[in-house]
Design an enzyme around this catalytic site. Structure first.
Site, PDB file in Angstrom:
ATOM      1  N   HIS A 180      45.763  76.058  39.353  1.00 52.75           N
ATOM      2  CA  HIS A 180      45.175  75.327  40.699  1.00 52.75           C
ATOM      3  C   HIS A 180      44.560  74.109  40.394  1.00 52.75           C
ATOM      4  O   HIS A 180      45.237  73.046  41.129  1.00 52.75           O
ATOM      5  CB  HIS A 180      44.080  76.437  41.129  1.00 52.75           C
ATOM      6  CG  HIS A 180      43.686  76.001  42.583  1.00 52.75           C
ATOM      7  ND1 HIS A 180      44.058  76.341  43.616  1.00 52.75           N
ATOM      8  CD2 HIS A 180      42.745  74.948  43.055  1.00 52.75           C
ATOM      9  CE1 HIS A 180      43.163  75.843  44.665  1.00 52.75           C
ATOM     10  NE2 HIS A 180      42.398  74.927  44.184  1.00 52.75           N
ATOM     11  N   GLU A 181      43.915  73.796  39.572  1.00 51.66           N
ATOM     12  CA  GLU A 181      43.531  72.542  39.196  1.00 51.66           C
ATOM     13  C   GLU A 181      44.541  71.499  38.767  1.00 51.66           C
ATOM     14  O   GLU A 181      44.489  70.321  39.232  1.00 51.66           O
ATOM     15  CB  GLU A 181      42.473  72.522  38.076  1.00 51.66           C
ATOM     16  CG  GLU A 181      41.230  73.105  38.428  1.00 51.66           C
ATOM     17  CD  GLU A 181      40.645  72.637  39.848  1.00 51.66           C
ATOM     18  OE1 GLU A 181      40.205  71.628  39.726  1.00 51.66           O
ATOM     19  OE2 GLU A 181      40.149  73.593  40.582  1.00 51.66           O
ATOM     20  N   HIS A 204      46.058  69.950  41.710  1.00 55.65           N
ATOM     21  CA  HIS A 204      45.310  68.746  42.338  1.00 55.65           C
ATOM     22  C   HIS A 204      46.091  67.678  41.854  1.00 55.65           C
ATOM     23  O   HIS A 204      46.065  66.370  42.512  1.00 55.65           O
ATOM     24  CB  HIS A 204      43.816  69.020  42.334  1.00 55.65           C
ATOM     25  CG  HIS A 204      43.294  69.921  43.227  1.00 55.65           C
ATOM     26  ND1 HIS A 204      43.361  69.926  44.334  1.00 55.65           N
ATOM     27  CD2 HIS A 204      42.346  71.010  42.771  1.00 55.65           C
ATOM     28  CE1 HIS A 204      42.712  70.797  44.972  1.00 55.65           C
ATOM     29  NE2 HIS A 204      41.966  71.620  44.231  1.00 55.65           N
ATOM     30  N   GLU A 214      43.278  72.722  49.334  1.00 57.45           N
ATOM     31  CA  GLU A 214      43.265  73.901  48.507  1.00 57.45           C
ATOM     32  C   GLU A 214      44.189  74.975  48.812  1.00 57.45           C
ATOM     33  O   GLU A 214      44.685  75.549  47.945  1.00 57.45           O
ATOM     34  CB  GLU A 214      42.015  74.450  48.739  1.00 57.45           C
ATOM     35  CG  GLU A 214      40.557  74.048  48.178  1.00 57.45           C
ATOM     36  CD  GLU A 214      40.551  73.725  46.908  1.00 57.45           C
ATOM     37  OE1 GLU A 214      40.985  74.769  46.113  1.00 57.45           O
ATOM     38  OE2 GLU A 214      40.249  72.407  46.257  1.00 57.45           O
TER      39      GLU A 214
END
Length: 336
Positions: A135-136, A139, A187
């Site tokens: 997930h990071e 980004h 997100e």
């Protein structure tokens, strides 16, 4: 570990995957809306130029431990494997900080770093940690880091301004709220990419469930959580449900965990997850016209809902941007 040992399936790499194919319509709409507010990009540039990103970076580095092959190598490998799977050339540095709240963030507009809280590492198993690190990495892949970094700076500055009851506090809150709207939308995109990186959307939902409950997932029932997410989605339809959801999220950097699970599984049901997982996707710079048209139609549909929530925030932010910029120059410019 290195090479294929880092991957969820040996040899599985999403080569040259174009992140625009995966962007949630809310992410597209929010980014477009944020970029049209006069003065916001000026403030973003000023906060970077005045050294606030550097100060934030130093604050994080001074209160955490850098992980590596010598420092918690198993955790570091899960972080590194996300960048291998997503075909990203550079792996940011990873830092671990003591904190009672489970969270992770990626900051640094030019040179990103990833910070995770100890509670998150201790509370999630190895596969769930992979979800968080993917997930990071998403980004970074989606160029979310600039606005994300500025949001962290603004959150810290606005807290100080409010505590001193300065006149600039309220305008700053308007900019903060605009960035928070964008952050919550971004997100949703990263949840999609994380599902692809670990090849398991249910694992992403299990991670969201564990984070929402604050307890290990083996003590919870994923089927019941997914039913709850489906129920939430049905109750959120229409204006009353939409505004209830907006009010519940005010002030948060992330959407509600149950909402995130609902949005992710809706996307999976569309068939896009399996298609991209199996390698059928346009490469970076070669977006499929059909996918682009479908994404545009979805974004246009979502924008009607999104702009209702964003309208008041955007109006306040537009009026506030110049006064905040002037205030930053006068009061903060000589302190860095």
């Amino acid at each position: 570990m290195s090479g294929d040992d880092d991957l969820p399936v040996p040899g599985y790499v999403l080569k040259e995957l174009d992140p625009n194919v995966l962007r949630h319509p809310a992410d597209k709409a929010a980014t477009a809306a944020l970029s049209t507010i006069p003065g916001v990009n000026r403030i973003v540039r000023m906060l970077i130029e005045l050294g606030y990103e550097r100060a934030l970076r130093q604050q994080l580095l001074a209160s955490s431990v850098r992980l590596s092959l010598q420092q918690l190598p198993d955790v570091y490998d899960r972080h590194r494997s996300a960048y291998t799977t997503l075909d990203l050339r550079t792996t940011p540095e990873l830092y671990l900080a003591e904190h009672p709240r489970s969270n992770a963030m990626t900051v640094g507009s030019q040179e990103p770093l990833v910070l995770v809280h100890s509670r998150l590492v201790e509370g999630l198993d190895a596969q769930q940690q992979r979800v968080v690190f993917a997930h990071e990495a998403a980004h970074v892949m989606c160029d979310h880091v600039l606005y994300g970094t500025v949001l962290q700076i603004v959150l810290r500055l606005s807290g100080g301004l409010l505590s001193k009851s300065l006149p600039t506090a309220l305008p700053f809150i308007a900019i903060q709220n605009a960035l928070l709207e964008w952050s919550r939308a971004a997100e949703l995109t990263c949840d999609r990419i994380a599902a692809l990186a670990v090849r398991d959307p249910l694992l992403v939902c299990k991670t969201l469930m564990s984070l929402a409950a604050g307890t290990a997932s083996d003590r919870l029932d994923l089927g019941a959580f997914l039913a709850q997410a489906d129920d939430f989605g049905k109750r959120s339809r229409g204006l009353p449900g939409t505004w209830t959801k907006i009010n519940l999220q005010l002030g948060g950097t992330h959407p509600l965990s149950v909402q995130r699970a609902h949005e992710l599984m809706d996307w999976v049901k569309s068939g896009d997850y399996e298609r991209i997982r199996d390698g059928v996707y346009p490469k970076r710079g070669q977006e499929d016209p059909n996918v682009r048209e479908e994404a545009k139609a979805a974004a246009d549909h979502y924008r009607e809902k999104f702009q209702g929530a964003f309208k008041d925030v955007a109006g306040q932010a537009e009026g506030a941007a110049k006064s905040i910029g002037d205030w930053l120059n006068k009061n903060l410019g000589d302190k860095n």
